[in-house]
Design a protein around this motif. Sequence first.
Motif, PDB file in Angstrom:
ATOM      1  N   ASP A 189      -5.175   0.883  -4.092  1.00  0.00           N
ATOM      2  CA  ASP A 189      -4.221  -0.305  -3.579  1.00  0.00           C
ATOM      3  C   ASP A 189      -4.745  -1.333  -2.713  1.00  0.00           C
ATOM      4  OD1 ASP A 189      -1.941   0.030  -4.815  1.00  0.00           O
ATOM      5  OD2 ASP A 189      -1.090   1.207  -3.579  1.00  0.00           O
ATOM      6  N   ARG A 220      -6.591  -7.753  -2.384  1.00  0.00           N
ATOM      7  CA  ARG A 220      -5.181  -7.020  -2.011  1.00  0.00           C
ATOM      8  C   ARG A 220      -6.208  -6.348  -0.917  1.00  0.00           C
ATOM      9  NH1 ARG A 220      -1.804  -5.185  -5.484  1.00  0.00           N
ATOM     10  NH2 ARG A 220      -1.371  -3.674  -3.822  1.00  0.00           N
ATOM     11  N   ARG A 258      -9.307  -0.781  -9.132  1.00  0.00           N
ATOM     12  CA  ARG A 258      -7.697  -1.388  -8.917  1.00  0.00           C
ATOM     13  C   ARG A 258      -7.712  -0.624  -9.872  1.00  0.00           C
ATOM     14  NH1 ARG A 258      -3.087  -1.474  -6.544  1.00  0.00           N
ATOM     15  NH2 ARG A 258      -2.457  -2.404  -7.788  1.00  0.00           N
ATOM     16  N   ILE A 297       0.659  -0.978  -0.259  1.00  0.00           N
ATOM     17  CA  ILE A 297      -0.068  -0.069  -0.478  1.00  0.00           C
ATOM     18  C   ILE A 297       1.225   0.844  -0.533  1.00  0.00           C
ATOM     19  CG2 ILE A 297      -1.726   1.117   1.335  1.00  0.00           C
ATOM     20  CD1 ILE A 297      -2.320  -1.349   2.482  1.00  0.00           C
TER      21      ILE A 297
END
Length: 376
Positions: A56, A88, A51, A28
Motif C-alpha cells: 500500500d 500511492r 502494487r 494503508i
Amino acid sequence: MSERFSFTLNATDGAARTGVIHTPRGEIRTPAFMPVGTAGTVKAMMPDSVRATGADILLGNTYHLMLRPTAERIAALGGLHRFMNWERPILTDSGGFQVMSLANLRKLTEEGVRFSSHIDGSKHMLSPERSMEIQRLLGSDIVMCFDECPALPAEDKVVAESMRLSMRWARRSREAFGDRPGHALFGIMQGGVTQDLREESAKALVEIGFEGYAIGGLAVGEGQEAMFGVLDYAPGFLPEDKPRYLMGVGKPDDIVGAVERGVDMMDCVLPSRSGRTGQGWTRRGAVNLRNARHRDDPRPLDEACGCPACRNYSRAYLHHVVRADEIIGSMLLTWHNLQYYQDLMQGLRDAIAAGSLAGFVAAFHENRARGDIEPL
C-alpha cells in the motif's frame, strides 16, 4: 479517499493491532510492510508489480535522492510520485541514518550534519530544516523527523546525549514542517536499549505532537533479543490512537515479534536485497537458490505462493538464472520475496481481526522450524 491524514484502529489481539491509515493518496492497511525504494525504485521491480504484491505504501530515501538526482530536480519534474510512477503513499526517511552510516568526513553539531557525498565527495549540510525542505520537495506523504541514530552498543551517556539532540531536532523538524494538510510528520523515539531513556524520548515527542511515532535506533546491531526487550515496553509509551512505525525491520520472525508487541508499520531492504543474491523467503524459511540441490527440481519455490516465480517457474529454472547471473533471477526472486512479506502481513491482519493471533504465530514458527522441503 481521505483529504486528511488519520488513523483508525479496527481490532486488537493482546498488544497487536490492526487498522487503517487514511491519506489523500490511498489507505494503508496495518500492520503494514513498506518495500524500500531507496533511489526512486524498488530494485528489479516495476511499480505496478510492487502494487500487485499487496503493498500500500513505499519508502523513499532523503539522503540518496538529495544527492542524485536532487530533490530540486524531482520537484521540477512533478514530485517523487510522478517521477517514479507510484501514485500511492510514499514515506521518506529523514536521511539521518544514511549520513551516519554512508557519508564521508561528517561533522555533527547542534545545527545538523556537514558531510561529503559518498558518490562524488561534494559537500552538503543536512539539518532538521533542510531535511523537511527536501521531503517537501519530494512530495512525500509521510515525512520523518531528522534525527541522529548512534550505533549500538554504546554507553548510556552517549545514547542519552544523542537522544536529547534528536528531541531538539524533532522540535525544529515540527516547526519547519509547518501546516501541510494531507501530509504527516512522524517523530522518532530514540534511547537505545535503556527503558528510562526511551520513556523520556517518548514524552518529549508526545509533548511536541506528531501524526505518528517511530521507534528508531533498533536493528542496528543489538540483536533480536535486545530489540524485543525494548519492544516489550516502548510501543506502550506512545499514543494508542497514532500509528507506530519500527524502522528498518526486518526478517520475517522480527516482523511477527514486532507486530505481537504493538507495531503497526515496518520497512526493510531484506526482501529485495535477498532477491538479488539468490535467496528466497518461504513459509518454511529461507532458501538459497544457488545450491546445487535445486538444479533438477521441477517443483515451485513455494507451492502456497501465487507470485509469478512460483506460479510459472521451477526451482531448477530459478537455480539456473541465478547461477547464470541473468537479470530475470533478481526480478523473479524479488517479486516472490515481496509477495511472501505482503502475504505474511495479510495473514497477521486477518489473525488479529479474528482474535486468533496466537495460533497464527504458533503455525508460523512451526512451519519455519520444519525447514525447506526434502530434496528430490
